[in-house]
Write a protein that holds these residues in place. Structure first.
Motif, PDB file in Angstrom:
ATOM      1  N   ASP A 149     -35.164  19.664   5.025  1.00  0.00           N
ATOM      2  CA  ASP A 149     -35.061  19.511   6.475  1.00  0.00           C
ATOM      3  C   ASP A 149     -35.139  18.013   6.758  1.00  0.00           C
ATOM      4  O   ASP A 149     -36.220  17.453   6.918  1.00  0.00           O
ATOM      5  CB  ASP A 149     -36.198  20.267   7.156  1.00  0.00           C
ATOM      6  CG  ASP A 149     -36.198  20.088   8.670  1.00  0.00           C
ATOM      7  OD1 ASP A 149     -35.339  19.350   9.188  1.00  0.00           O
ATOM      8  OD2 ASP A 149     -37.076  20.678   9.330  1.00  0.00           O
ATOM      9  N   GLU A 166     -48.537  22.154  10.170  1.00  0.00           N
ATOM     10  CA  GLU A 166     -48.079  23.125   9.172  1.00  0.00           C
ATOM     11  C   GLU A 166     -49.056  24.297   9.064  1.00  0.00           C
ATOM     12  O   GLU A 166     -48.650  25.458   8.965  1.00  0.00           O
ATOM     13  CB  GLU A 166     -47.916  22.455   7.817  1.00  0.00           C
ATOM     14  CG  GLU A 166     -47.430  23.391   6.721  1.00  0.00           C
ATOM     15  CD  GLU A 166     -47.223  22.674   5.402  1.00  0.00           C
ATOM     16  OE1 GLU A 166     -46.123  22.132   5.195  1.00  0.00           O
ATOM     17  OE2 GLU A 166     -48.161  22.648   4.569  1.00  0.00           O
ATOM     18  N   THR A 180     -40.597  25.363   2.425  1.00  0.00           N
ATOM     19  CA  THR A 180     -40.464  26.493   3.334  1.00  0.00           C
ATOM     20  C   THR A 180     -39.963  26.031   4.709  1.00  0.00           C
ATOM     21  O   THR A 180     -40.341  24.967   5.202  1.00  0.00           O
ATOM     22  CB  THR A 180     -41.811  27.245   3.477  1.00  0.00           C
ATOM     23  OG1 THR A 180     -41.631  28.391   4.326  1.00  0.00           O
ATOM     24  CG2 THR A 180     -42.889  26.355   4.052  1.00  0.00           C
ATOM     25  N   ASN A 181     -39.074  26.815   5.284  1.00  0.00           N
ATOM     26  CA  ASN A 181     -38.483  26.543   6.602  1.00  0.00           C
ATOM     27  C   ASN A 181     -37.512  25.363   6.598  1.00  0.00           C
ATOM     28  O   ASN A 181     -37.229  24.784   7.644  1.00  0.00           O
ATOM     29  CB  ASN A 181     -39.573  26.307   7.656  1.00  0.00           C
ATOM     30  CG  ASN A 181     -39.111  26.676   9.057  1.00  0.00           C
ATOM     31  OD1 ASN A 181     -38.308  27.604   9.230  1.00  0.00           O
ATOM     32  ND2 ASN A 181     -39.577  25.970  10.060  1.00  0.00           N
ATOM     33  N   GLU A 216     -35.271  32.732  10.091  1.00  0.00           N
ATOM     34  CA  GLU A 216     -35.945  32.416  11.341  1.00  0.00           C
ATOM     35  C   GLU A 216     -36.679  31.089  11.210  1.00  0.00           C
ATOM     36  O   GLU A 216     -36.961  30.616  10.112  1.00  0.00           O
ATOM     37  CB  GLU A 216     -36.950  33.523  11.699  1.00  0.00           C
ATOM     38  CG  GLU A 216     -36.300  34.865  11.993  1.00  0.00           C
ATOM     39  CD  GLU A 216     -37.319  35.871  12.500  1.00  0.00           C
ATOM     40  OE1 GLU A 216     -38.465  35.450  12.754  1.00  0.00           O
ATOM     41  OE2 GLU A 216     -36.967  37.035  12.646  1.00  0.00           O
ATOM     42  N   ASN A 217     -36.997  30.496  12.373  1.00  0.00           N
ATOM     43  CA  ASN A 217     -37.786  29.267  12.378  1.00  0.00           C
ATOM     44  C   ASN A 217     -39.240  29.645  12.141  1.00  0.00           C
ATOM     45  O   ASN A 217     -40.068  29.655  13.043  1.00  0.00           O
ATOM     46  CB  ASN A 217     -37.610  28.544  13.716  1.00  0.00           C
ATOM     47  CG  ASN A 217     -38.353  27.219  13.731  1.00  0.00           C
ATOM     48  OD1 ASN A 217     -38.602  26.625  12.686  1.00  0.00           O
ATOM     49  ND2 ASN A 217     -38.721  26.770  14.905  1.00  0.00           N
ATOM     50  N   MET A 218     -39.532  30.005  10.879  1.00  0.00           N
ATOM     51  CA  MET A 218     -40.837  30.566  10.540  1.00  0.00           C
ATOM     52  C   MET A 218     -41.127  30.239   9.079  1.00  0.00           C
ATOM     53  O   MET A 218     -40.232  30.319   8.233  1.00  0.00           O
ATOM     54  CB  MET A 218     -40.806  32.086  10.734  1.00  0.00           C
ATOM     55  CG  MET A 218     -42.080  32.818  10.349  1.00  0.00           C
ATOM     56  SD  MET A 218     -41.818  34.601  10.300  1.00  0.00           S
ATOM     57  CE  MET A 218     -41.316  34.923  11.984  1.00  0.00           C
ATOM     58  N   LEU A 219     -42.370  29.849   8.775  1.00  0.00           N
ATOM     59  CA  LEU A 219     -42.727  29.560   7.399  1.00  0.00           C
ATOM     60  C   LEU A 219     -42.709  30.844   6.570  1.00  0.00           C
ATOM     61  O   LEU A 219     -43.183  31.883   7.013  1.00  0.00           O
ATOM     62  CB  LEU A 219     -44.109  28.922   7.337  1.00  0.00           C
ATOM     63  CG  LEU A 219     -44.248  27.578   8.061  1.00  0.00           C
ATOM     64  CD1 LEU A 219     -45.692  27.089   8.006  1.00  0.00           C
ATOM     65  CD2 LEU A 219     -43.327  26.543   7.456  1.00  0.00           C
ATOM     66  N   ALA A 279     -40.206  32.834   5.755  1.00  0.00           N
ATOM     67  CA  ALA A 279     -39.399  33.950   6.254  1.00  0.00           C
ATOM     68  C   ALA A 279     -38.777  34.713   5.094  1.00  0.00           C
ATOM     69  O   ALA A 279     -38.522  35.911   5.190  1.00  0.00           O
ATOM     70  CB  ALA A 279     -38.295  33.442   7.188  1.00  0.00           C
ATOM     71  N   HIS A 314     -37.078  16.573   9.751  1.00  0.00           N
ATOM     72  CA  HIS A 314     -38.527  16.743   9.850  1.00  0.00           C
ATOM     73  C   HIS A 314     -39.229  15.408   9.627  1.00  0.00           C
ATOM     74  O   HIS A 314     -38.850  14.631   8.748  1.00  0.00           O
ATOM     75  CB  HIS A 314     -38.999  17.765   8.815  1.00  0.00           C
ATOM     76  CG  HIS A 314     -40.364  18.314   9.074  1.00  0.00           C
ATOM     77  ND1 HIS A 314     -41.520  17.594   8.825  1.00  0.00           N
ATOM     78  CD2 HIS A 314     -40.762  19.510   9.573  1.00  0.00           C
ATOM     79  CE1 HIS A 314     -42.567  18.331   9.151  1.00  0.00           C
ATOM     80  NE2 HIS A 314     -42.139  19.492   9.605  1.00  0.00           N
ATOM     81  N   ALA A 364     -47.095  32.422  11.383  1.00  0.00           N
ATOM     82  CA  ALA A 364     -46.172  33.233  10.586  1.00  0.00           C
ATOM     83  C   ALA A 364     -46.639  34.670  10.463  1.00  0.00           C
ATOM     84  O   ALA A 364     -45.838  35.568  10.193  1.00  0.00           O
ATOM     85  CB  ALA A 364     -45.996  32.616   9.193  1.00  0.00           C
TER      86      ALA A 364
END
Length: 460
Positions: free
Chosen positions: A309, A52, A230-231, A249-252, A254, A312, A59
């Motif tokens: 998620d 993480e 987040t994400n 986006e696949n981004m913390l 976003a 995850h 990010a």
């Protein structure tokens, strides 16, 4: 000591694209973790925490050259890590040409300064990194002010450090430069004056948001807010439900600034869907306070969609972290208005998907809370979610039987505009027999207009 650099030269240097600066900044991410247990009672895996932290660095497009997991038995007041470990990392930094070290923990100003002296590079902690991300993401006036206020509060305690100065106020790479040792007291006074001005501006912005919120309440529409780690896929779900184009986006982190859109529920009712900033473990206290205004939609929402998620590996711990932040906002994690959404079903294998689907199916127990398994990316399960939202809103509403004569067109129009028409039948004479559901705040107006309406059994 490095001489003071004229402000206009500093501004010119700061005008360089931040992404280009980041791409040239070889970064070492260190996870210095003590063994701890999360709210759920299970230890959060150190590797998941380090992943993480690397994601946070990515990010803002830092060039993560290496990562290092360090087990900490006892936190040292001067350097956080033990002397031998500090020296070992110093050799690694020099050998790999590292220019920035991210420590995934909360460092005191003294610890941060001493590590920088020992390693000869810039060092930032988890709080500083999250502040930098928020500085990059904020786009609205309110978001920008809140980030700057939190950043200044963080800088104020670190003015003893040789690279910190007020003139690096805005969000971005505050840790990648500075004018050298300066007049500490003058800087501290200037920071306080700036923070006071920001607080006044934020009061004005908050009042404006309050007016917007009250105007929505006058309409009024139920508010459905997305919350989650987040994400977790909140913005993708937001786009799926509203057909909007919010950054997903696949981004913390976003998403930072709140976005709201109208959605239509299955029986035609309009609701307001609000996307919010993602939560994260060990969220800095100053950011919780700074973004409380941004999260007012969450606090006042009729329905909260807790998006998780579910694919995850750290899903349970992430869920516990979100529950903790909600509790800090005064929202009980098991409140009736929370619907748990298990997102990213498309990433599960068939056996796990079927198992979770069985867990999410109603079992006949009245009011038993059940999650909704879906994929915001593919659209699987979206209809189930919409029906669940409508049912949860309906649970707090009353249903009535209404009879209208053929000439009462205006009354029929009012019902379609202000209530949910659940059933409509017309007899041989043209008389309409309706079943409608009315929000509590509209009930007085409804009964004033339709005094002969009959309240149906089982309604709220």
């Amino acid at each position: 000591m490095e001489p003071r650099i004229p402000g206009e030269i500093r501004l010119q240097r700061q005008a360089e694209p931040e992404a280009a600066i980041a791409a040239e900044t070889r970064t070492l991410v260190i996870g210095p973790y003590q063994t701890r247990r999360d709210a759920g009672g299970e230890p959060r895996p150190p590797l998941a925490r380090l992943d993480e932290a690397v994601g946070l660095a990515a990010a803002i497009e830092l060039d993560v050259a290496d990562r290092l997991l360090v087990t900490v038995q006892q936190i040292r007041p001067s350097t956080y890590l033990g002397k031998g470990r500090v020296e070992e990392i110093a050799g690694r930094i020099e050998a790999d040409g590292i220019r920035l070290v991210v420590m995934d923990c909360a460092l005191s100003p003294v610890q941060q300064r001493n590590l920088e002296k020992a390693w000869g590079v810039k060092v930032i902690d988890r709080t500083g990194l999250i502040l930098e991300i928020f500085g990059r993401r904020a786009s609205t006036r309110e978001g920008t002010l809140q980030v700057e206020h939190a950043h200044l509060a963080y800088q104020r305690s670190r003015l003893v450090r040789s690279w910190t100065h007020l003139e690096r106020q805005r969000g971005g790479f505050g840790f990648l430069g500075g004018p050298g040792e300066t007049q500490i007291e003058a800087d501290r006074r200037m920071i306080q004056e700036r923070m006071t001005r920001i607080e006044r501006e934020l009061e004005t912005v908050t009042r404006t948001r309050g007016l917007h919120r009250r105007s929505r309440r006058r309409v009024p529409y139920p508010i459905v807010a997305l919350v989650g780690y987040t994400n977790a896929g909140k913005s993708t779900l937001f786009n799926r439900l509203t057909r909007a184009e919010v950054l997903a986006e696949n981004m913390l982190f976003a998403t930072l600034d709140p976005t709201a859109r109208a959605i239509k529920l299955p029986h035609g009712e309009t609701a307001i869907l609000s996307d919010t900033v993602g939560f994260i473990s060990d969220l800095p206290t100053m950011l919780i306070a700074a973004f409380r205004a941004t999260l007012e939609d969450v606090i006042e929402a009729d329905i909260l969609l807790h998006v998780r998620d579910i694919a995850h590996e750290d899903a349970e711990a992430q869920g516990a972290d979100v529950a903790q932040v909600l509790a800090e906002l005064g929202i009980e994690p098991d409140a009736d208005r929370i619907i748990e959404v298990w997102n990213k079903a498309d990433l599960l294998d068939e056996a796990e998907r079927e198992r979770l689907l069985n867990l999410s199916r109603p079992n006949g127990v009245k009011d038993a809370p059940k999650p909704v398994l879906l994929s915001a990316l593919t659209g699987e399960g979206i209809d189930r979610l919409m029906s669940r939202i409508e049912a949860r809103i309906a649970a707090a509403r009353t249903s009535f039987a209404v009879i209208l004569e053929p000439a009462q067109g205006a009354e029929l129009h009012w019902l379609y505009e202000n209530a949910e028409v659940l059933d409509r039948r017309e007899d041989a004479s043209g008389t309409l027999h309706l079943v409608v559901r009315v929000a509590p705040e509209k009930e007085p107006r409804f009964l004033n207009r339709f005094g002969a309406a009959r309240r149906l059994k089982g309604s709220a």
